[in-house]
Design an enzyme around this catalytic site. Structure first.
Site, PDB file in Angstrom:
ATOM      1  N   ASP A  81       0.809  -1.431   0.042  1.00 35.31           N
ATOM      2  CA  ASP A  81       0.061  -0.049  -0.080  1.00 35.31           C
ATOM      3  C   ASP A  81       0.699   1.144   0.022  1.00 35.31           C
ATOM      4  O   ASP A  81       1.962   1.236   0.824  1.00 35.31           O
ATOM      5  CB  ASP A  81      -0.790  -0.027   1.132  1.00 35.31           C
ATOM      6  CG  ASP A  81      -2.051   1.071   1.190  1.00 35.31           C
ATOM      7  OD1 ASP A  81      -2.386   1.446   0.285  1.00 35.31           O
ATOM      8  OD2 ASP A  81      -2.404   1.507   2.070  1.00 35.31           O
ATOM      9  N   ASP A 103       2.087   5.234  -5.225  1.00 36.03           N
ATOM     10  CA  ASP A 103       1.576   6.597  -4.753  1.00 36.03           C
ATOM     11  C   ASP A 103       2.361   7.814  -5.385  1.00 36.03           C
ATOM     12  O   ASP A 103       3.244   8.360  -4.827  1.00 36.03           O
ATOM     13  CB  ASP A 103       1.119   6.772  -3.485  1.00 36.03           C
ATOM     14  CG  ASP A 103       0.352   8.050  -3.099  1.00 36.03           C
ATOM     15  OD1 ASP A 103       0.226   8.827  -4.111  1.00 36.03           O
ATOM     16  OD2 ASP A 103       0.036   8.199  -1.989  1.00 36.03           O
ATOM     17  N   GLU A 133      -2.920   6.170  -7.901  1.00 31.07           N
ATOM     18  CA  GLU A 133      -4.021   7.180  -7.423  1.00 31.07           C
ATOM     19  C   GLU A 133      -3.845   8.483  -8.437  1.00 31.07           C
ATOM     20  O   GLU A 133      -2.898   8.815  -8.813  1.00 31.07           O
ATOM     21  CB  GLU A 133      -3.692   7.410  -6.150  1.00 31.07           C
ATOM     22  CG  GLU A 133      -4.385   8.696  -5.426  1.00 31.07           C
ATOM     23  CD  GLU A 133      -4.280   8.836  -4.100  1.00 31.07           C
ATOM     24  OE1 GLU A 133      -4.041   7.675  -3.214  1.00 31.07           O
ATOM     25  OE2 GLU A 133      -4.078  10.222  -3.482  1.00 31.07           O
ATOM     26  N   GLY A 178      -6.472   9.146   7.938  1.00 31.18           N
ATOM     27  CA  GLY A 178      -6.230   9.482   9.448  1.00 31.18           C
ATOM     28  C   GLY A 178      -7.606   9.866  10.120  1.00 31.18           C
ATOM     29  O   GLY A 178      -8.461   9.377   9.551  1.00 31.18           O
ATOM     30  N   HIS A 205      -9.861   5.558  -0.653  1.00 32.36           N
ATOM     31  CA  HIS A 205      -8.701   5.669   0.641  1.00 32.36           C
ATOM     32  C   HIS A 205      -9.397   6.468   1.742  1.00 32.36           C
ATOM     33  O   HIS A 205     -10.456   6.901   1.686  1.00 32.36           O
ATOM     34  CB  HIS A 205      -7.648   6.186  -0.030  1.00 32.36           C
ATOM     35  CG  HIS A 205      -6.646   5.124  -0.512  1.00 32.36           C
ATOM     36  ND1 HIS A 205      -5.396   4.745  -0.293  1.00 32.36           N
ATOM     37  CD2 HIS A 205      -7.032   4.487  -1.819  1.00 32.36           C
ATOM     38  CE1 HIS A 205      -4.914   3.804  -1.134  1.00 32.36           C
ATOM     39  NE2 HIS A 205      -5.872   3.801  -2.067  1.00 32.36           N
ATOM     40  N   ASN A 227     -10.248   1.245   1.728  1.00 36.72           N
ATOM     41  CA  ASN A 227      -9.230   0.942   2.497  1.00 36.72           C
ATOM     42  C   ASN A 227      -9.433   1.633   3.866  1.00 36.72           C
ATOM     43  O   ASN A 227      -9.768   2.699   3.958  1.00 36.72           O
ATOM     44  CB  ASN A 227      -8.010   1.819   1.951  1.00 36.72           C
ATOM     45  CG  ASN A 227      -7.466   1.246   0.792  1.00 36.72           C
ATOM     46  OD1 ASN A 227      -7.863   0.469   0.065  1.00 36.72           O
ATOM     47  ND2 ASN A 227      -6.208   1.858   0.526  1.00 36.72           N
ATOM     48  N   THR A 230      -6.867   3.427  10.075  1.00 32.80           N
ATOM     49  CA  THR A 230      -6.883   4.212  11.182  1.00 32.80           C
ATOM     50  C   THR A 230      -7.811   3.455  12.155  1.00 32.80           C
ATOM     51  O   THR A 230      -7.373   3.334  13.359  1.00 32.80           O
ATOM     52  CB  THR A 230      -7.217   5.488  11.109  1.00 32.80           C
ATOM     53  OG1 THR A 230      -6.362   6.189  10.233  1.00 32.80           O
ATOM     54  CG2 THR A 230      -7.222   6.268  12.407  1.00 32.80           C
TER      55      THR A 230
HETATM   56  P1  13P Z   1      -7.406   5.588   6.880  1.00 30.34           P
HETATM   57  O1  13P Z   1      -6.275   5.253   7.724  1.00 30.34           O
HETATM   58  O2  13P Z   1      -8.029   6.867   7.109  1.00 30.34           O
HETATM   59  O3  13P Z   1      -8.536   4.476   7.203  1.00 30.34           O
HETATM   60  O4  13P Z   1      -6.989   5.269   5.460  1.00 30.34           O
HETATM   61  C1  13P Z   1      -6.286   3.990   5.268  1.00 30.34           C
HETATM   62  C2  13P Z   1      -5.742   4.087   3.782  1.00 30.34           C
HETATM   63  O5  13P Z   1      -6.512   4.574   2.847  1.00 30.34           O
HETATM   64  C3  13P Z   1      -4.833   3.082   3.308  1.00 30.34           C
HETATM   65  O6  13P Z   1      -4.503   3.185   2.275  1.00 30.34           O
END
Ligand code: 13P
Length: 284
Positions: A81, A103, A133, A178, A205, A227, A230
């Site tokens: 990722d 990315d 992306e 996040g 994401h 995705n 967090t």
């Molecule tokens: P979050 O931590 O906001 O869930 O995002 C995770 C993410 O997009 C990993 O690629």
């Protein structure tokens, strides 16, 4: 069990569900995710970010991830990722990852295209799928923090998809990585238009903290990979904190580790059920 990233996403698109893509930072998180997927008979994408891999040790993480795929009773896709370093992406490809994400979304369009094409060429030669992306999802992703947020432009998305031949396209449509500082504001019309403009599976994401009702709506519009990082990190940390506060003299890592596994599992199950991927492990 091993499976193909793009094939699974296309099956999900047809079936009206999204495959949960969970980040793990340690063995407890990995175990919680796999236990959740097995209990709910859901396909799952097991993701490791570049910085999480550097923390755990790249070779350890390769072995751990591959073992999870091999031993699991449900389809598991091992996914690299947010790769920023193309040499590390190539190492992940060489070591048996099923899919990788490059990315380069903060870079100019032409450079993003050029770098994505380079990764696609190498990955496809090795039978590995690629996500990239277009637009830019801001927020805090592991050690990186980006204050810019740039919604995907639909014309750019179509052109990017055509030029790069990616297997999945991550878009910026109102989510952020996040913990949310302001309320997420999903751009449903943009999601719908992009999904309708191409066959390529579309990825969301930054989906922790987004109301499940919004994610369900996005799935109805055709989002097939969601995705989550967090929310599982928070579940893991809260469980360990709670255990240590309750057991002031406790020191056995297996005990608070078990509390963490159970909490991560519970958080993952909530997403699996909301994404409608439950009981889809044999959906082929
Ligand atoms: P979050 O931590 O906001 O869930 O995002 C995770 C993410 O997009 C990993 O690629």
């Amino acid at each position: 069990m091993k499976t193909n990233f793009k094939k699974e996403l296309l099956i999900a698109k047809k079936g009206g569900y999204a495959i949960p893509a969970f980040n793990f930072d340690n063995m407890e998180m990995l175990k919680g995710i796999i236990e959740a997927a097995e209990e709910k008979k859901s396909p799952v994408i097991l993701m490791v970010t570049e910085s999480a891999a550097l923390y755990m040790g790249v070779d350890y993480v390769f072995s751990l991830g591959r073992k999870a795929v091999e031993l699991s009773s449900v389809p598991v896709i091992l996914h690299w990722d947010h790769g920023f370093d193309i040499d590390l992406i190539k190492r992940a490809i060489d070591s048996g990852f099923d899919s990788v994400m490059l990315d380069s979304s903060a870079k100019p369009f032409a450079i993003n295209v050029e770098e994505t094409k380079k990764v696609v060429e190498y990955a496809h030669k090795h039978g590995v799928c690629v996500e990239s992306e277009i637009g830019h999802v801001g927020g805090k992703e592991d050690d990186r923090e980006s204050n810019s947020q740039q919604y995907t432009n639909i014309k750019d998305a179509i052109e990017f998809n055509k030029q790069t031949n990616v297997d999945a396209l991550a878009i910026a449509a109102g989510t952020a990585h996040g913990i949310y500082k302001t309320k997420p504001d999903l751009q449903f019309k943009l999601i719908e238009d992009i999904v309708e403009s191409m066959e390529t599976p579309i990825v969301l994401h930054g989906s922790s903290g987004v109301p499940l009702i919004d994610l369900k709506k996005a799935i109805k519009l055709g989002i097939t990979k969601i995705n989550i990082g967090t929310d599982l990190k928070v579940a893991n940390a809260n469980a360990v904190r709670e255990w240590l506060v309750t057991n002031k003299d406790g020191y056995d890592a297996r005990k608070f580790g078990k509390a963490a596994i159970d909490a991560v599992k519970l958080a993952a199950i909530e997403k699996i059920v909301a994404f409608n991927s439950q009981d889809k492990a044999n959906n082929r």
